[in-house]
Enzyme design. Structure first.
Site, mmCIF file in Angstrom:
data_model
loop_
_atom_site.group_PDB
_atom_site.id
_atom_site.type_symbol
_atom_site.label_atom_id
_atom_site.label_comp_id
_atom_site.label_asym_id
_atom_site.label_seq_id
_atom_site.Cartn_x
_atom_site.Cartn_y
_atom_site.Cartn_z
ATOM 1 N N TYR A 13 49.763 42.732 33.780
ATOM 2 C CA TYR A 13 48.535 43.126 34.492
ATOM 3 C C TYR A 13 47.487 43.598 33.480
ATOM 4 C CZ TYR A 13 45.918 44.534 38.653
ATOM 5 O OH TYR A 13 44.967 44.636 39.650
ATOM 6 N N LYS B 87 41.216 48.706 36.801
ATOM 7 C CA LYS B 87 41.506 49.390 38.079
ATOM 8 C C LYS B 87 41.525 50.916 37.878
ATOM 9 C CE LYS B 87 41.910 45.827 40.849
ATOM 10 N NZ LYS B 87 40.742 45.462 41.662
HETATM 11 P P1 NAP Z 1 40.446 36.637 45.904
HETATM 12 O O1 NAP Z 1 40.636 36.059 47.244
HETATM 13 O O2 NAP Z 1 40.461 35.679 44.747
HETATM 14 O O3 NAP Z 1 39.142 37.531 45.892
HETATM 15 C C1 NAP Z 1 38.516 37.981 44.695
HETATM 16 C C2 NAP Z 1 37.054 37.815 44.917
HETATM 17 O O4 NAP Z 1 36.261 38.352 43.862
HETATM 18 C C3 NAP Z 1 36.690 36.345 45.038
HETATM 19 O O5 NAP Z 1 35.927 36.151 46.187
HETATM 20 C C4 NAP Z 1 35.902 36.159 43.749
HETATM 21 O O6 NAP Z 1 35.047 35.064 43.751
HETATM 22 C C5 NAP Z 1 35.188 37.474 43.703
HETATM 23 N N1 NAP Z 1 34.413 37.621 42.497
HETATM 24 C C6 NAP Z 1 34.806 37.516 41.205
HETATM 25 N N2 NAP Z 1 33.769 37.657 40.388
HETATM 26 C C7 NAP Z 1 32.675 37.903 41.179
HETATM 27 C C8 NAP Z 1 31.296 38.113 40.943
HETATM 28 N N3 NAP Z 1 30.803 38.129 39.711
HETATM 29 N N4 NAP Z 1 30.463 38.317 42.005
HETATM 30 C C9 NAP Z 1 30.931 38.284 43.259
HETATM 31 N N5 NAP Z 1 32.222 38.057 43.551
HETATM 32 C C10 NAP Z 1 33.076 37.867 42.526
HETATM 33 O O7 NAP Z 1 41.609 37.687 45.558
HETATM 34 P P2 NAP Z 1 42.105 39.035 46.271
HETATM 35 O O8 NAP Z 1 43.484 39.202 45.766
HETATM 36 O O9 NAP Z 1 41.832 39.023 47.714
HETATM 37 O O10 NAP Z 1 41.206 40.145 45.532
HETATM 38 C C11 NAP Z 1 40.392 41.087 46.227
HETATM 39 C C12 NAP Z 1 40.542 42.465 45.607
HETATM 40 O O11 NAP Z 1 41.854 42.951 45.886
HETATM 41 C C13 NAP Z 1 40.397 42.485 44.099
HETATM 42 O O12 NAP Z 1 39.731 43.671 43.710
HETATM 43 C C14 NAP Z 1 41.837 42.534 43.627
HETATM 44 O O13 NAP Z 1 41.992 43.060 42.329
HETATM 45 C C15 NAP Z 1 42.417 43.445 44.693
HETATM 46 N N6 NAP Z 1 43.878 43.472 44.794
HETATM 47 C C16 NAP Z 1 44.571 42.317 44.932
HETATM 48 C C17 NAP Z 1 45.948 42.359 45.038
HETATM 49 C C18 NAP Z 1 46.749 41.091 45.177
HETATM 50 O O14 NAP Z 1 47.956 41.133 44.930
HETATM 51 N N7 NAP Z 1 46.171 39.980 45.573
HETATM 52 C C19 NAP Z 1 46.624 43.593 45.022
HETATM 53 C C20 NAP Z 1 45.868 44.767 44.883
HETATM 54 C C21 NAP Z 1 44.497 44.696 44.777
HETATM 55 P P3 NAP Z 1 35.518 33.774 42.824
HETATM 56 O O15 NAP Z 1 36.700 33.182 43.479
HETATM 57 O O16 NAP Z 1 34.322 32.894 42.800
HETATM 58 O O17 NAP Z 1 35.823 34.318 41.450
#
Ligand code: NAP
Length: 256
Positions: A156, A163
């Protein structure tokens, strides 16, 4: 309908697997009016198609890293009638910085991860706070974090540091915006298979580990995060600010 009459901006929907989409669906079910954003033209069609399934949902462009786009979005939302809820579900790190030896992370990789994944919360909160001031029930800001902020999770790496910055920013923003009756919290979600998660080496092992060792012996899903987000967005959590709430089947409490 705990969010009836509230307007919510949800930043970070990429597709139907996105955690932000689970949040949007829960908000809609609870009666909120929604605005979703897409980062660029590549994602526009996807986000618009999803938004059509939640009638009345507005869609706007916003890349949090492009100067002026956050401010322009705030301007359009002011015309919409203000804002009660802001969800930040955005993160990005270079693939090469999500594997291998942490000590090798270059300054460029550090900047990319921390700017996109942590500074953007501050930029969004600063721009949206004036739209939340004076709203009945105050404002609620929330972001998504992960256990890697407080524990060394294999691979990570730099995202864990980003984070940690996001969680610290949550506390400073909560202290800063509290007198304006705006609450700021974070949800620490367990691993969920999404587009971003695919970039973390060994992600499948994390899912296995949670299923085997978490008190609830199962992984979480986007809907569970969405429902906790609805609680944080609603007046039910009016006494809660500056917190990191874990939605991880209890995994973070387990020792050996
Ligand atoms: P996701 O569906 O890939 O969502 C991440 C989003 O961030 C995407 O829509 C991405 O767009 C967007 N993004 C990245 N750079 C950006 C920018 N410059 N301007 C605007 N949007 C931008 O993945 P997710 O897992 O749901 O992630 C959402 C949040 O949850 C994140 O903060 C992640 O770290 C957190 N999280 C995820 C997990 C997990 O296991 N999945 C666990 C804990 C926390 P693009 O696709 O165009 O880059």
């Amino acid at each position: 309908m705990i969010l009836k009459g509230k307007k919510a901006l949800v930043v970070g929907v990429a597709n139907k697997r996105s955690i932000a989409w689970g949040i949007a669906q829960s908000f809609a079910r609870e009666g909120a009016e929604l605005c979703l954003t897409y980062q660029n033209e590549r994602l526009e069609k996807n986000v618009k198609e999803l938004a059509e399934t939640l009638p009345g949902t507005r869609v706007e462009a916003c890349d949090v890293m492009v100067d002026g786009q956050v401010g322009a979005l705030a301007g359009r939302l002011k015309e919409w009638g203000g804002l009660d809820i802001l969800v930040h579900a955005v993160a990005f790190a270079r693939t090469e910085d999500l594997a291998g030896d942490f000590r090798n992370v270059p300054l460029e990789g550090w900047h990319t991860a921390l700017d996109v994944s942590a500074y953007s919360l501050i930029a969004l909160a600063r721009a949206m706070a004036p739209l939340m001031e004076g709203r009945a029930g105050g404002g609620s800001v929330m972001s998504l974090t992960f256990l890697g902020a407080v524990r060394a999770v294999p691979n990570y790496n730099i995202m864990g540091v980003a984070k940690a910055a996001l969680e610290a920013s949550t506390r400073y923003l909560a202290a800063d915006l509290g007198p304006k009756n705006i609450r700021v919290n974070a949800i620490s979600a367990g691993p969920v298979r999404t587009l971003s998660a695919a970039g973390v080496t060994g992600f499948a092992r994390m899912l296995e580990e949670v299923e085997n060792r978490a008190p609830l012996r199962r992984n979480i899903d986007q809907g569970q995060v969405g429902d906790t987000a609805s609680f944080l967005a609603s007046d039910l959590s009016r006494g809660v600010t500056g917190q990191v709430i874990y939605v991880d089947s209890g995994y973070h409490i387990v020792g050996i």
